[in-house]
Each structure stands twice: as structure tokens, then as C-alpha cells.
Design an enzyme around this catalytic site. Structure first.
Site, PDB file in Angstrom:
ATOM      1  N   TYR A 145      52.542  47.986  -4.640  1.00 54.73           N
ATOM      2  CA  TYR A 145      53.429  47.057  -5.347  1.00 54.73           C
ATOM      3  C   TYR A 145      52.725  45.731  -5.620  1.00 54.73           C
ATOM      4  CZ  TYR A 145      56.749  50.394  -3.350  1.00 54.73           C
ATOM      5  OH  TYR A 145      57.399  51.536  -2.962  1.00 54.73           O
ATOM      6  N   LYS A 187      41.515  39.463  23.238  1.00 51.72           N
ATOM      7  CA  LYS A 187      42.786  38.816  22.888  1.00 51.72           C
ATOM      8  C   LYS A 187      43.911  39.779  23.233  1.00 51.72           C
ATOM      9  CE  LYS A 187      45.266  35.420  21.309  1.00 51.72           C
ATOM     10  NZ  LYS A 187      45.496  34.249  22.193  1.00 51.72           N
ATOM     11  N   ASP A 220      40.540  32.488  21.889  1.00 58.07           N
ATOM     12  CA  ASP A 220      40.842  31.082  21.647  1.00 58.07           C
ATOM     13  C   ASP A 220      40.291  30.204  22.762  1.00 58.07           C
ATOM     14  OD1 ASP A 220      42.659  32.447  23.212  1.00 58.07           O
ATOM     15  OD2 ASP A 220      44.441  31.538  22.326  1.00 58.07           O
ATOM     16  N   ASP A 244      31.565  37.664  15.015  1.00 55.97           N
ATOM     17  CA  ASP A 244      31.226  36.941  13.798  1.00 55.97           C
ATOM     18  C   ASP A 244      31.610  35.471  13.920  1.00 55.97           C
ATOM     19  OD1 ASP A 244      30.482  36.357  11.214  1.00 55.97           O
ATOM     20  OD2 ASP A 244      32.068  37.502  10.257  1.00 55.97           O
ATOM     21  N   ASP A 248      28.943  31.904  14.412  1.00 60.10           N
ATOM     22  CA  ASP A 248      28.863  30.703  13.585  1.00 60.10           C
ATOM     23  C   ASP A 248      29.197  29.453  14.385  1.00 60.10           C
ATOM     24  OD1 ASP A 248      28.168  32.330  11.525  1.00 60.10           O
ATOM     25  OD2 ASP A 248      29.960  32.009  10.318  1.00 60.10           O
TER      26      ASP A 248
END
Length: 354
Positions: A145, A187, A220, A244, A248
């Protein structure tokens, strides 16, 4: 001994840093004698896509399979969507050749400054081991959709026992050779299927390595630890997405993304492995000759080590660090040196003419 290397300079600053890195690699090989690297260049890039409608030829992967190793510059250019350049070249290479380990060492080198207060060269020395073939970057899902109020988008995350076990075991082996400390990114308090499974596998394999201390942190909190207490980290293992992001972030705390090398490894050596800086194509500075070649040079050292030449790898990294410590740095690090200046200085040092 001659090593056959496929070279994909790619887009933007890719060709500039590739030229610098391979020049250093050749100088180091010449200085140590008995080793040569023979390069075959391929023009696969966003420019190639603009001309041919695809990032590489249909037989591209078959062509690459005949090489010992692959050296990649950077991929990406305005006008070509990132998912097109990524899924058209980089990810197919990683998956076809089972490069399931993304190995990313980060160290605060002499001559560089961390944005973190009180951090000196040598304080940060860690390796991120990222799962590289599945997880959150699995190519499964779809949209229905599309363009209507009823639009539905599904992206499937796939974790296999084989894929999870092999990356976790690699990380434990690496930790055993280093500080015998391992941190696992998870997590499991919010992602209730894949992450508890990840934690389970980490726990199972940990029993095989009683000499390695393993800690598990939610992603986190772990991101905060990278900033607040990076000295406590050594080997960190994470899923495709978590690895990933943390890679960084780790690059940022040692001075910037232009300093981050990587190796996409097929540890069994059944297929070629691929080596690349992780800084991207940087269209804003392409062609100006000011790109930082540190990550590409370090990636070339990782390739030399993988091909069985740790002496060459060590010489390159030592010469690179000596060059930076001498103040020969590019504008992103507060200096005025050109890409070619850094490369020339590193080459002189590996040749013993510093």
C-alpha cells in the site's frame, strides 16, 4: 611471493586514499623484501551505476572470487541513493564471500587528540567485532500500500545460531589473545526475541573460555561508556547494527571517522576478505587532495597482516603513528598536510629514511 589484490577505488575521495594506501603498502613490502602486491583495478562505483544502471557487472562477484584479497576505497555519491550503492556493491561482496567478521580496531594514536577530556594516546585501544552478514541488515521485508494512508513497512531481523556463534567465538578468541576481557552489546530489555537469543549464545560460549571475563551491556548504556570510560573497553562484540553504530562512535572518540580502518574477514580463507576505510566518499572534499589517508593506510596494514605479513603490518602502523606524531596531519586533524604529504612521509619512514 606475489599477492593478487582486486582494487575498487570507488567514489569521491576513495581513489585518493587508495592511491596513498597502496603506495605505502608497496613501500613497506619493498623494504621487507620477498613480497609483492599486484593490483587489478575495477571502476565499479556510482559513476559506473550512472552509465550502466548497476554498481558492478553481473559477473562482478565471480571476477572477484579469483583474488586473494579486495581493497575498497569508498562508495557513495549524491544522486545515487545510499541503499542503491550499498546493496549494489558492498553488501553483496560481504555476503557472497562470507565475510562474516567486521574487524574494526580503534586506537588513539600519537599525534592525535581525543575530543574527550583527560584522554591521552594509549588510553584508548580497543577492537569492535561486528557481525557482518545478517542481523538487522538482513535483506528481508517489504512495503505494501505504498504511498497511501494504509502503507505498511516491514523489515525483518534475522539471527541464526551459526551466524551468532561464529562471531561470538571469534571475539572470545581475540579477547583471549589480548586482555582477556570481552564486552557484549545487547538490548534484551527492549528487543525480546533476538537479543535474549544473542545473550544466550554469549553465555553458552563463555563457558568454553573460563579465562575470559565477559560483561554484557545494553547498547544505550554501552554507548555512554564509550564516552565516559573508554579506558575500560578492549574487545567489544555486537550485532550488525550495534557494531556499526559503536564503530563510528569509537572513531569519534579517537579523533574522527577518517582514522577508522576495517577488515571484512572470511576467517576460514575460503573466500577473499575485503579491507576498507569506513569514512565514506566525502563528496564535499573530493578532488581537493586533503582527505585523511590514515584509515586507508591502516586498512592496508590489516590486509598485509591477514595475508601473512605481520612484520609489514607493524611497520606500516608504526610509520603512520610516527608521521602523525611529527605533526604531519591533514586539515580534519588541525593540520595543513595534503593527502600526498602524509603518504610520502609514511613511505619514507617505512623505508627507514625518517
Amino acid at each position: 611471493m606475489i599477492h593478487e589484490v582486486a582494487v575498487i577505488p570507488g567514489d569521491g575521495i576513495g581513489p585518493e586514499v587508495v592511491e596513498a594506501a597502496l603506495g605505502v603498502l608497496d613501500a613497506a613490502a619493498e623494504a621487507h623484501g620477498g613480497v609483492r602486491f599486484r593490483y587489478t583495478h575495477f571502476p565499479w562505483s556510482c559513476r559506473y551505476y550512472a552509465e550502466h544502471g548497476r554498481m558492478m557487472p553481473e559477473e562482478g562477484l565471480q571476477t572477484l572470487s579469483g583474488f586473494e584479497s579486495i581493497f575498497l576505497g569508498a562508495v557513495g555519491w549524491p544522486g545515487v541513493p545510499d541503499h542503491v550503492s550499498l546493496w549494489g556493491l558492498l553488501l553483496p561482496i560481504r555476503r557472497r564471500f562470507e565475510q562474516y567478521i567486521n574487524y574494526r580496531p580503534l586506537r588513539l594514536l600519537r599525534g592525535l587528540r581525543s575530543p574527550l577530556k583527560g584522554i591521552e594516546p594509549g588510553d584508548i585501544d580497543l577492537v569492535i567485532v561486528r557481525e557482518n552478514n545478517e542481523g538487522e541488515y538482513s535483506n528481508m521485508g517489504g512495503r505494501i500500500y505504498e504511498g497511501t494512508p494504509r502503507e505498511i513497512v516491514i523489515q525483518n531481523t534475522v539471527f541464526t545460531r551459526t551466524g551468532t556463534e561464529r562471531v561470538v567465538r571469534f571475539a572470545f578468541e581475540l579477547a583471549r589473545r589480548r586482555s582477556r576481557r570481552l564486552v557484549s552489546a545487547t538490548k534484551s530489555n527492549g528487543i525480546n526475541f533476538t537479543m535474549p537469543f544473542w545473550d544466550q549464545v554469549v553465555g553458552e560460549i563463555a563457558r568454553e573460555y573460563p579465562d575470559v571475563t565477559v560483561s554484557s551491556y545494553h547498547i544505550d548504556a554501552l554507548a555512554a561508556y564509550f564516552v565516559l570510560r573508554p579506558k575500560t573497553l578492549d574487545v567489544v562484540v555486537g550485532s550488525n547494527l550495534f557494531g556499526d553504530i559503536l564503530s563510528d562512535l569509537a572513531a569519534a572518540i579517537v579523533g574522527g571517522i577518517g582514522l577508522a580502518p576495517s577488515a571484512n574477514l572470511n576467517p576460514e580463507r575460503k573466500y577473499p576478505s575485503m579491507f576498507e576505510p569506513v569514512h565514506g566518499s566525502a563528496p564535499d572534499i573530493a578532488g581537493k587532495g586533503i582527505a585523511n589517508p590514515t584509515a586507508a593506510i591502516w586498512s592496508a596494514a590489516l590486509m598485509a597482516e591477514h595475508l601473512g605479513h605481520p612484520d609489514i603490518a607493524s611497520a606500516i602502523v608504526q610509520a603512520l603513528e610516527d608521521t602523525l606524531a611529527a605533526g604531519i596531519v591533514t586539515p580534519d586533524q588541525g593540520g595543513s598536510a595534503k593527502t600526498a604529504d602524509v603518504a610520502a612521509a609514511v613511505k619514507a619512514r617505512v623505508r627507514g629514511r625518517s
